[in-house]
Scaffold this motif. Structure first.
Motif, short mmCIF file in Angstrom:
data_model
loop_
_atom_site.label_atom_id
_atom_site.label_comp_id
_atom_site.label_asym_id
_atom_site.label_seq_id
_atom_site.Cartn_x
_atom_site.Cartn_y
_atom_site.Cartn_z
N SER A 7 3.50 -10.62 47.70
CA SER A 7 4.93 -10.75 47.45
C SER A 7 5.31 -9.84 46.29
O SER A 7 4.46 -9.38 45.52
CB SER A 7 5.31 -12.20 47.17
OG SER A 7 4.65 -12.67 46.01
N GLY A 8 6.59 -9.63 46.18
CA GLY A 8 7.09 -8.74 45.14
C GLY A 8 7.47 -7.40 45.72
O GLY A 8 7.63 -7.26 46.93
N GLY A 9 7.57 -6.42 44.88
CA GLY A 9 7.98 -5.11 45.35
C GLY A 9 9.49 -5.04 45.45
O GLY A 9 10.22 -5.92 45.00
N GLY A 10 9.96 -3.95 46.04
CA GLY A 10 11.39 -3.76 46.18
C GLY A 10 11.83 -2.46 45.57
O GLY A 10 11.06 -1.51 45.45
N LEU A 11 13.10 -2.43 45.18
CA LEU A 11 13.71 -1.21 44.64
C LEU A 11 13.93 -1.35 43.14
O LEU A 11 14.41 -2.40 42.68
CB LEU A 11 15.03 -0.96 45.34
CG LEU A 11 15.86 0.23 44.87
CD1 LEU A 11 15.12 1.53 45.14
CD2 LEU A 11 17.23 0.23 45.55
N ALA A 12 13.57 -0.31 42.41
CA ALA A 12 13.80 -0.30 40.97
C ALA A 12 14.25 1.09 40.55
O ALA A 12 13.95 2.08 41.24
CB ALA A 12 12.54 -0.70 40.21
N SER A 17 11.17 -2.32 35.98
CA SER A 17 9.96 -3.10 36.17
C SER A 17 9.99 -3.86 37.49
O SER A 17 11.05 -4.23 37.98
CB SER A 17 9.79 -4.12 35.02
OG SER A 17 9.70 -3.48 33.77
N LEU A 18 8.82 -4.08 38.01
CA LEU A 18 8.62 -4.91 39.19
C LEU A 18 7.30 -5.64 39.04
O LEU A 18 6.42 -5.20 38.29
CB LEU A 18 8.61 -4.09 40.47
CG LEU A 18 9.93 -3.50 40.95
CD1 LEU A 18 9.69 -2.52 42.10
CD2 LEU A 18 10.89 -4.60 41.39
N ARG A 19 7.15 -6.74 39.78
CA ARG A 19 5.91 -7.50 39.73
C ARG A 19 5.45 -7.82 41.14
O ARG A 19 6.24 -8.26 41.98
CB ARG A 19 6.11 -8.80 38.96
CG ARG A 19 4.83 -9.57 38.69
CD ARG A 19 5.14 -10.93 38.15
NE ARG A 19 3.99 -11.59 37.55
CZ ARG A 19 3.80 -12.90 37.55
NH1 ARG A 19 4.68 -13.69 38.14
NH2 ARG A 19 2.73 -13.43 36.96
N LEU A 20 4.18 -7.57 41.38
CA LEU A 20 3.56 -7.89 42.66
C LEU A 20 2.58 -9.05 42.47
O LEU A 20 1.97 -9.19 41.40
CB LEU A 20 2.78 -6.69 43.20
CG LEU A 20 3.56 -5.39 43.41
CD1 LEU A 20 2.60 -4.30 43.90
CD2 LEU A 20 4.68 -5.58 44.39
N SER A 21 2.44 -9.86 43.49
CA SER A 21 1.44 -10.90 43.47
C SER A 21 0.68 -10.92 44.79
O SER A 21 1.22 -10.53 45.83
CB SER A 21 2.06 -12.27 43.20
OG SER A 21 2.92 -12.65 44.27
N CYS A 22 -0.55 -11.37 44.72
CA CYS A 22 -1.40 -11.43 45.92
C CYS A 22 -2.24 -12.69 45.82
O CYS A 22 -3.10 -12.80 44.94
CB CYS A 22 -2.28 -10.19 46.01
SG CYS A 22 -3.48 -10.24 47.36
N GLY A 114 -4.12 -6.60 52.58
CA GLY A 114 -2.90 -7.35 52.79
C GLY A 114 -1.91 -6.52 53.59
O GLY A 114 -2.21 -5.39 53.97
N GLN A 115 -0.74 -7.09 53.83
CA GLN A 115 0.24 -6.40 54.68
C GLN A 115 0.94 -5.27 53.95
O GLN A 115 1.56 -4.42 54.58
CB GLN A 115 1.29 -7.40 55.21
CG GLN A 115 2.39 -7.78 54.22
CD GLN A 115 1.99 -8.91 53.30
OE1 GLN A 115 0.82 -9.27 53.21
NE2 GLN A 115 2.98 -9.47 52.61
N GLY A 116 0.82 -5.23 52.65
CA GLY A 116 1.45 -4.18 51.88
C GLY A 116 2.82 -4.57 51.38
O GLY A 116 3.54 -5.34 52.02
N ALA A 117 3.16 -4.03 50.22
CA ALA A 117 4.48 -4.28 49.62
C ALA A 117 5.08 -2.94 49.24
O ALA A 117 4.47 -2.17 48.51
CB ALA A 117 4.35 -5.18 48.39
N LEU A 118 6.27 -2.68 49.75
CA LEU A 118 6.91 -1.40 49.47
C LEU A 118 7.57 -1.43 48.10
O LEU A 118 8.36 -2.33 47.80
CB LEU A 118 7.95 -1.09 50.54
CG LEU A 118 8.75 0.20 50.35
CD1 LEU A 118 7.82 1.42 50.37
CD2 LEU A 118 9.82 0.33 51.43
N VAL A 119 7.24 -0.44 47.31
CA VAL A 119 7.86 -0.24 46.00
C VAL A 119 8.57 1.11 46.03
O VAL A 119 7.94 2.13 46.30
CB VAL A 119 6.81 -0.27 44.88
CG1 VAL A 119 7.42 0.15 43.55
CG2 VAL A 119 6.21 -1.67 44.76
#
Length: 123
Positions: A7-12, A17-22, A114-119
């Motif tokens: 989870s996490g990711g997105g547009l910055a 800052s952004l935070r990812l978790s697994c 994992g499925q990957g998180a787009l940043v």
């Protein structure tokens, strides 16, 4: 086989800052570390950061050292990636790997991805 929930990711914006978790459903006792890799468009997947489950030793790619921080929660089998001072070149899909080994040359991903998180970082 462990189930991974990223989870996490997105547009910055650049400098943001952004935070990812697994979170992994299970973690074999033989697992040395877990970590993050990323793949930018048209490029190969590359190591970003990893952390040892036993002593918390952290490993970072030179490109993110001083900006990214990896941490873990042993009780939750979860690793986090805090990304600060983001740059447009950090734009990529970030993949968690629950089983990462240290080799003399590099950090080697051994587990399922994992499925990957787009940043996406805009300038």
């Amino acid at each position: 086989q462990a189930y991974l929930a990223e989870s996490g990711g997105g547009l910055a914006q650049a400098g943001g800052s952004l935070r990812l978790s697994c979170a992994a459903s299970t973690r074999p006792v033989s697992t040395y570390a877990s970590g993050w890799f990323r793949q930018a468009p048209g490029k190969e997947r590359e190591f970003v950061a990893a952390i040892s489950w036993s002593d918390g030793k952290a490993y970072y790619a030179n490109s993110v050292k001083g900006r990214f921080t990896i941490s873990k929660d042993n009780a939750k089998n979860t690793v986090y990636l805090q990304m600060n001072s983001l740059k447009p070149e950090d734009t990529a899909v970030y993949y968690c790997n629950p089983d990462v080994a240290e080799t003399p040359a590099s950090m080697l991903p051994l587990g399922s991805w994992g499925q990957g998180a787009l940043v996406t970082v805009s300038s």
